[in-house]
Enzyme design. Structure first.
Site, PDB file in Angstrom:
ATOM      1  N   ARG A   1       0.829  -1.221   0.000  1.00  0.00           N
ATOM      2  CA  ARG A   1       0.000   0.000   0.000  1.00  0.00           C
ATOM      3  C   ARG A   1       0.857   1.261   0.000  1.00  0.00           C
ATOM      4  NH1 ARG A   1      -5.579  -0.652   1.366  1.00  0.00           N
ATOM      5  NH2 ARG A   1      -6.082  -2.758   0.754  1.00  0.00           N
TER       6      ARG A   1
ATOM      7  N   ARG B   1      -3.058   6.638   1.287  1.00  0.00           N
ATOM      8  CA  ARG B   1      -3.512   7.805   2.056  1.00  0.00           C
ATOM      9  C   ARG B   1      -2.500   8.397   3.029  1.00  0.00           C
ATOM     10  NH1 ARG B   1      -8.719   4.933   4.020  1.00  0.00           N
ATOM     11  NH2 ARG B   1      -7.180   3.292   3.816  1.00  0.00           N
TER      12      ARG B   1
ATOM     13  N   ASP C   1      -7.063  -2.073  -7.279  1.00  0.00           N
ATOM     14  CA  ASP C   1      -7.590  -2.785  -6.121  1.00  0.00           C
ATOM     15  C   ASP C   1      -7.860  -4.222  -6.516  1.00  0.00           C
ATOM     16  OD1 ASP C   1      -8.640  -2.108  -3.234  1.00  0.00           O
ATOM     17  OD2 ASP C   1     -10.007  -3.589  -4.080  1.00  0.00           O
TER      18      ASP C   1
ATOM     19  N   TYR D   1     -14.946 -11.450   0.024  1.00  0.00           N
ATOM     20  CA  TYR D   1     -15.679 -10.198  -0.224  1.00  0.00           C
ATOM     21  C   TYR D   1     -16.964 -10.447  -1.006  1.00  0.00           C
ATOM     22  CZ  TYR D   1     -11.726  -7.570   1.535  1.00  0.00           C
ATOM     23  OH  TYR D   1     -10.758  -7.059   2.347  1.00  0.00           O
TER      24      TYR D   1
HETATM   25  O1  CP3 Z   1       0.084   0.675  -3.071  1.00  0.00           O
HETATM   26  C1  CP3 Z   1      -0.471  -0.423  -3.256  1.00  0.00           C
HETATM   27  O2  CP3 Z   1      -0.285  -1.404  -2.531  1.00  0.00           O
HETATM   28  C2  CP3 Z   1      -1.350  -0.582  -4.486  1.00  0.00           C
HETATM   29  C3  CP3 Z   1      -2.727  -0.349  -4.282  1.00  0.00           C
HETATM   30  C4  CP3 Z   1      -3.653  -1.339  -3.612  1.00  0.00           C
HETATM   31  C5  CP3 Z   1      -4.925  -0.934  -3.107  1.00  0.00           C
HETATM   32  N1  CP3 Z   1      -5.594  -2.037  -2.715  1.00  0.00           N
HETATM   33  C6  CP3 Z   1      -5.421   0.441  -3.097  1.00  0.00           C
HETATM   34  C7  CP3 Z   1      -6.521   0.825  -2.195  1.00  0.00           C
HETATM   35  C8  CP3 Z   1      -3.559  -2.712  -3.429  1.00  0.00           C
HETATM   36  C9  CP3 Z   1      -2.388  -3.643  -3.767  1.00  0.00           C
HETATM   37  C10 CP3 Z   1      -4.785  -3.134  -2.875  1.00  0.00           C
HETATM   38  C11 CP3 Z   1      -5.098  -4.550  -2.605  1.00  0.00           C
HETATM   39  C12 CP3 Z   1      -6.192  -4.869  -1.700  1.00  0.00           C
HETATM   40  N2  CP3 Z   1      -7.462  -4.305  -1.650  1.00  0.00           N
HETATM   41  C13 CP3 Z   1      -6.157  -5.939  -0.780  1.00  0.00           C
HETATM   42  C14 CP3 Z   1      -5.012  -6.890  -0.591  1.00  0.00           C
HETATM   43  C15 CP3 Z   1      -3.933  -6.318   0.248  1.00  0.00           C
HETATM   44  C16 CP3 Z   1      -4.282  -6.196   1.710  1.00  0.00           C
HETATM   45  O3  CP3 Z   1      -4.247  -5.069   2.215  1.00  0.00           O
HETATM   46  O4  CP3 Z   1      -4.540  -7.229   2.334  1.00  0.00           O
HETATM   47  C17 CP3 Z   1      -7.398  -5.979  -0.134  1.00  0.00           C
HETATM   48  C18 CP3 Z   1      -7.817  -6.937   0.962  1.00  0.00           C
HETATM   49  C19 CP3 Z   1      -8.214  -4.951  -0.695  1.00  0.00           C
HETATM   50  C20 CP3 Z   1      -9.630  -4.627  -0.391  1.00  0.00           C
HETATM   51  C21 CP3 Z   1      -9.778  -3.233   0.077  1.00  0.00           C
HETATM   52  N3  CP3 Z   1      -9.721  -2.115  -0.754  1.00  0.00           N
HETATM   53  C22 CP3 Z   1      -9.990  -2.756   1.392  1.00  0.00           C
HETATM   54  C23 CP3 Z   1     -10.122  -3.661   2.616  1.00  0.00           C
HETATM   55  C24 CP3 Z   1     -10.050  -1.370   1.326  1.00  0.00           C
HETATM   56  C25 CP3 Z   1     -10.343  -0.425   2.463  1.00  0.00           C
HETATM   57  C26 CP3 Z   1      -9.256  -0.350   3.456  1.00  0.00           C
HETATM   58  C27 CP3 Z   1      -8.212   0.641   3.037  1.00  0.00           C
HETATM   59  O5  CP3 Z   1      -7.023   0.297   3.057  1.00  0.00           O
HETATM   60  O6  CP3 Z   1      -8.593   1.764   2.727  1.00  0.00           O
HETATM   61  C28 CP3 Z   1      -9.857  -0.976  -0.030  1.00  0.00           C
HETATM   62  C29 CP3 Z   1      -9.808   0.382  -0.600  1.00  0.00           C
HETATM   63  C30 CP3 Z   1      -8.480   0.832  -1.087  1.00  0.00           C
HETATM   64  N4  CP3 Z   1      -7.666   0.102  -1.895  1.00  0.00           N
HETATM   65  C31 CP3 Z   1      -7.866   2.100  -0.839  1.00  0.00           C
HETATM   66  C32 CP3 Z   1      -6.649   2.096  -1.524  1.00  0.00           C
HETATM   67  C33 CP3 Z   1      -5.628   3.191  -1.602  1.00  0.00           C
HETATM   68  C34 CP3 Z   1      -8.449   3.248  -0.050  1.00  0.00           C
HETATM   69  C35 CP3 Z   1      -9.411   3.972  -0.925  1.00  0.00           C
HETATM   70  C36 CP3 Z   1      -9.354   5.462  -0.701  1.00  0.00           C
HETATM   71  O7  CP3 Z   1      -8.393   6.125  -1.118  1.00  0.00           O
HETATM   72  O8  CP3 Z   1     -10.340   5.942  -0.132  1.00  0.00           O
END
Ligand code: CP3
Length: 347
Positions: free
Chosen positions: A30, A34, A79, A154
């Site tokens: 990640r 943010r 994502d 999910y």
């Molecule tokens: O920098 C990176 O790693 C690349 C971007 C990336 C995102 N999601 C962006 C994101 C990656 C590799 C993911 C994968 C992802 N998404 C996973 C697997 C990795 C892990 O953390 O276990 C999972 C389980 C998800 C599902 C998901 N998407 C969740 C649980 C959430 C909310 C929690 C959170 O971290 O905000 C998201 C949304 C999400 N995916 C955001 C980002 C930057 C936040 C959205 C925002 O900017 O409001």
């Protein structure tokens, strides 16, 4: 055995192949997100789904952390749910994924269309191309997908959860339907990862974020089955394959059966014992607790030293956090972490 890579090959890719490297490469799960003011600034104007569906913006966000820090790899900004959206599954991000009609029946599983990446998610592939064109030399791009079982969590629950109880109940209530869903998702993610590699992704990572929900028999029956099926056809592409298994301490002997180059490890499992379980054919990636970035500078260095010591001197360690970086993290601590990994591991 693959031929040795040239010394010009990026350090990250050489470490994936367990070749000797001048220092331990580091990137952060990640890393585009943010905790970065430049990401928040962009997000104030553009919602998350638009970011993921605009190739230019997704490439820009992918490159933000790589411009700011001397990271050894970039990971595509997207994502794990984005390709499912491309398959017509209605979902919103609040910020976690919310599935409008959770999957509970055979009819829904059978109605799932195949994923044709060039048609259904062309913006992801274009983001890969644009990122490759804009990335600094020596910083390879990692493409990724969610592992089938984690996607099932999910899809069946419809929202993020601690226990994912509806998904786990589904595995026991309808095991054949669950296998069918796993297989459909595996075929879709296999096509998706193959297309990312064709567009220029230099390594491919599968996120099994919820591995730790399962005991070994169910992990093997559903999660390992899905990961195997996803990755089997990708072996011949010649790019390193990374499998991240969160909270998988009790599952490592089963994970060891998976034919991948690198296993991503959370902070609960010491890297030394994980390496012994996985054997000499696999590199490891990880595994600092994301919370350690809140330690005072000297204590953060001590924690990094602890991870490096656990990883040992054998080739095949990529430094990372054990799970995604927290939004509240100070970017200054990230800069110190990366510098310290590079300095302390220099050989
Ligand atoms: O920098 C990176 O790693 C690349 C971007 C990336 C995102 N999601 C962006 C994101 C990656 C590799 C993911 C994968 C992802 N998404 C996973 C697997 C990795 C892990 O953390 O276990 C999972 C389980 C998800 C599902 C998901 N998407 C969740 C649980 C959430 C909310 C929690 C959170 O971290 O905000 C998201 C949304 C999400 N995916 C955001 C980002 C930057 C936040 C959205 C925002 O900017 O409001």
């Amino acid at each position: 055995m693959a031929a040795r890579m040239s010394p010009d090959t990026p350090v990250f890719l050489r470490a994936c192949r367990r070749e000797p490297v001048p220092y331990t490469p580091v990137w952060i799960m990640r890393q585009a997100g943010r905790y970065l003011p430049e990401y928040r600034e962009l997000r104030a104007r553009v919602d998350f789904v638009t970011l993921t569906r605009s190739a230019e913006l997704a490439a820009e966000v992918t490159l933000q952390p790589v411009r700011r820090f001397p990271l050894d790899a970039a990971i595509l900004f997207s994502d794990i749910m984005t390709p499912l959206q491309g398959m017509g599954i209605g979902l919103e991000f609040e910020p976690g994924p919310i599935v409008r009609e959770p999957i509970r029946s055979r009819a829904q599983i059978e109605a799932l269309p195949a994923l044709v990446p060039e048609r259904d998610v062309p913006f992801v592939l274009e983001a890969v191309r644009l990122t490759r064109a804009g990335a600094p030399a020596g910083v390879p791009l990692i493409g990724f997908a969610g592992a089938p079982f984690t996607l099932l969590c999910y899809l069946v629950c419809g929202k993020p959860s601690k226990e994912f109880s509806a998904a786990r109940a589904f595995l026991y209530a309808e095991p054949e339907a669950a296998e069918q869903l796993i297989d459909r998702l595996a075929d879709a993610m296999s096509a998706y990862l193959r297309a990312q590699a064709a567009a220029g992704a230099q390594a491919l990572m599968l996120f099994e974020s919820w591995a730790g929900l399962l005991g070994p028999p169910e992990y093997r029956r559903f999660a390992l089955r899905g990961a195997r099926r996803t990755l089997a056809a990708l072996r011949t592409l010649g790019v390193p394959l990374i499998y991240y298994a969160n909270q998988a301490s009790a599952l490592m002997e089963v994970v060891a059966e998976l034919d991948v180059d690198v296993v991503g490890v959370d902070w609960r499992s010491p890297l030394g014992s994980v390496r012994r379980t996985l054997g000499p054919q696999k590199a490891v990636q990880g595994n600092l607790d994301p919370a350690a970035l809140f330690a005072a500078p000297q204590e953060l260095e001590r924690q990094v030293d602890g991870v490096l010591a656990e990883a040992g001197h054998e080739p095949g360690h990529i430094f990372n956090l054990g799970h995604g970086i927290w939004p509240e993290t100070d970017p200054g601590a990230v800069a110190r972490l990366i510098d310290h990994v590079h300095e302390r591991s220099r050989r």
